[in-house]
Enzyme design. Structure first.
Site, PDB file in Angstrom:
ATOM      1  N   HIS A 135       3.450  -7.595  38.363  1.00  0.00           N
ATOM      2  CA  HIS A 135       4.134  -7.271  39.621  1.00  0.00           C
ATOM      3  C   HIS A 135       3.745  -5.877  40.123  1.00  0.00           C
ATOM      4  O   HIS A 135       2.982  -5.733  41.071  1.00  0.00           O
ATOM      5  CB  HIS A 135       5.654  -7.333  39.425  1.00  0.00           C
ATOM      6  CG  HIS A 135       6.200  -8.707  39.200  1.00  0.00           C
ATOM      7  ND1 HIS A 135       5.967  -9.750  40.059  1.00  0.00           N
ATOM      8  CD2 HIS A 135       6.983  -9.216  38.211  1.00  0.00           C
ATOM      9  CE1 HIS A 135       6.588 -10.835  39.626  1.00  0.00           C
ATOM     10  NE2 HIS A 135       7.198 -10.538  38.495  1.00  0.00           N
ATOM     11  N   ASP A 164      11.766   1.909  39.642  1.00  0.00           N
ATOM     12  CA  ASP A 164      12.973   1.684  38.829  1.00  0.00           C
ATOM     13  C   ASP A 164      12.535   1.397  37.383  1.00  0.00           C
ATOM     14  O   ASP A 164      12.812   0.344  36.842  1.00  0.00           O
ATOM     15  CB  ASP A 164      13.814   0.527  39.401  1.00  0.00           C
ATOM     16  CG  ASP A 164      13.052  -0.778  39.512  1.00  0.00           C
ATOM     17  OD1 ASP A 164      11.799  -0.735  39.623  1.00  0.00           O
ATOM     18  OD2 ASP A 164      13.677  -1.857  39.473  1.00  0.00           O
TER      19      ASP A 164
HETATM   20  C1  BDR Z   1      10.090  -6.697  40.568  1.00  0.00           C
HETATM   21  O1  BDR Z   1      11.414  -6.645  40.039  1.00  0.00           O
HETATM   22  C2  BDR Z   1      11.473  -5.767  38.935  1.00  0.00           C
HETATM   23  O2  BDR Z   1      12.153  -6.357  37.877  1.00  0.00           O
HETATM   24  C3  BDR Z   1      10.064  -5.477  38.543  1.00  0.00           C
HETATM   25  O3  BDR Z   1       9.923  -4.180  38.025  1.00  0.00           O
HETATM   26  C4  BDR Z   1       9.301  -5.649  39.830  1.00  0.00           C
HETATM   27  O4  BDR Z   1       9.285  -4.463  40.571  1.00  0.00           O
HETATM   28  C5  BDR Z   1       9.561  -8.108  40.431  1.00  0.00           C
HETATM   29  O5  BDR Z   1      10.346  -9.002  41.166  1.00  0.00           O
HETATM   30 CA    CA Z   2       9.919  -2.330  39.554  1.00  0.00          CA
END
Ligand code: BDR
Ligand code: CA
Length: 320
Positions: A243, A9
């Site tokens: 992340h 995303d």
């Molecule tokens: C996840 O949530 C999204 O905002 C980031 O891209 C990551 O995949 C972290 O909680």
């Molecule tokens: Ca993400």
């Protein structure tokens, strides 16, 4: 070489992960599948095409899901984290190319059928595309080599949630899809907040990328400004968790992680919506919800230096 589908995303940290995959000599990136999450699917698809064109990424872009299959926590998009364009509000030129005609979930199934047991899926957004692919092709678990998911939190190292006290954003954004994926038999490793919130990139890390990673480093520094502003407001320190690139790091070098396996279920409604719960297969519970289901692999600890060094060393290849 690992044949990879990147389900994303895009998103600031997703963009970092995409460049990690692109510059890794161990990865043969076969497809980018987009979805809603950090922004609308229209925006994340545009971002994927933009990054593809900027950095000469060969993989086709498939537009995926624009909404969850079940109830989700919250509404709208986290523009205060990723910017209203999903890429830290830097200026973005309209890409010349378009997404492929085939929808994301169908693309996952088609590529899996053409490459049985060879495809690794790195899924760093909502798990909607994968859940839809499972619906289209129930035998997908036999066709896919492995799935590495950035999502969830199990309380290891004290990390439980980032969009509620018990829920992580990717899972809370489509809990039913996540529950279906985790109980599907897909060979899945979950790289959750337990380890991504332990893996912290600070200003020094980004300065080094700017010095060593050419235009990719420059781009990452520009898009992460707003992301670092957000995290600095929350924690008081100009640094952020790594992340989505942690899922790539697991794919490339699983030795950086300690794991355990167990049955994972997701809470699909109520105040704990989006919570990921690891069951003990040996326990005799009153409920059968954690019995007789396939297990997932869960990351419980991380050698953070190994992950950050692998990222920096791989991106340095962009500067050569
Ligand atoms: C996840 O949530 C999204 O905002 C980031 O891209 C990551 O995949 C972290 O909680
Ligand atoms: Ca993400």
């Amino acid at each position: 070489m690992k044949k990879v589908i990147f389900d994303t995303d895009i998103g600031i940290d997703d963009a970092m992960a995409l460049l990690f995959l692109h510059y890794s000599p161990a990865v043969d990136l076969r497809a980018i599948v987009t979805g809603f999450g950090n922004a609308s699917v229209e925006t994340t698809t545009r971002n994927a095409l933009y990054i593809k064109e900027c950095f000469g990424i060969g993989a086709p872009v498939y537009r995926g899901a624009g909404q969850p299959i079940g109830e989700r926590l919250g509404e709208g998009y986290p523009d205060f984290v990723h910017g209203s364009n999903g890429l830290g509000d830097i200026e973005i030129a309209e890409p010349a190319g378009r997404a492929e005609a085939l929808p994301g979930a169908q693309a996952i199934v088609q590529i899996a059928r053409e490459n049985p047991q060879e495809i690794s899926i790195v899924a760093v957004g909502r798990l909607t595309n994968l859940a839809l692919a499972l619906e289209l092709c129930p035998e997908l678990p036999e066709l896919i080599r492995e799935v590495v998911v950035m999502g969830g939190a199990f309380g290891f190292n004290g990390h439980r949630g980032n969009v509620s006290p018990v829920a992580e954003a990717n899972i809370a954004g489509d809990p039913l899809a996540a529950d279906r994926v985790f109980t599907s038999g897909l060979r899945t490793t979950i790289v959750g907040l337990d380890v991504t919130q332990e893996t912290i990139a600070d200003s020094q890390f980004f300065d080094a990328l700017k010095d060593n990673a050419g235009s990719a480093g420059d781009f990452i520094v520009r898009i992460t400004r707003l992301y670092l502003d957000f995290h600095e407001r929350v924690t008081g320190t100009r640094a952020c968790p790594v992340h989505d690139s942690s899922a790539v790091a697991y794919l490339l070098n699983s030795c950086s992680y300690t794991t355990r396996s167990g049955i994972v279920r997701v809470v699909t409604g109520g105040i704990a919506i989006g919570q990921t719960i690891l069951g003990d297969p040996a326990a005799d519970f009153e409920t059968t919800a954690w019995q007789g289901k396939p297990v997932c692999n869960i990351c419980t600890a991380v050698k953070t230096d190994m992950v950050l060094d692998l990222y920096a060393d791989t991106l340095a290849l962009a500067g050569n």
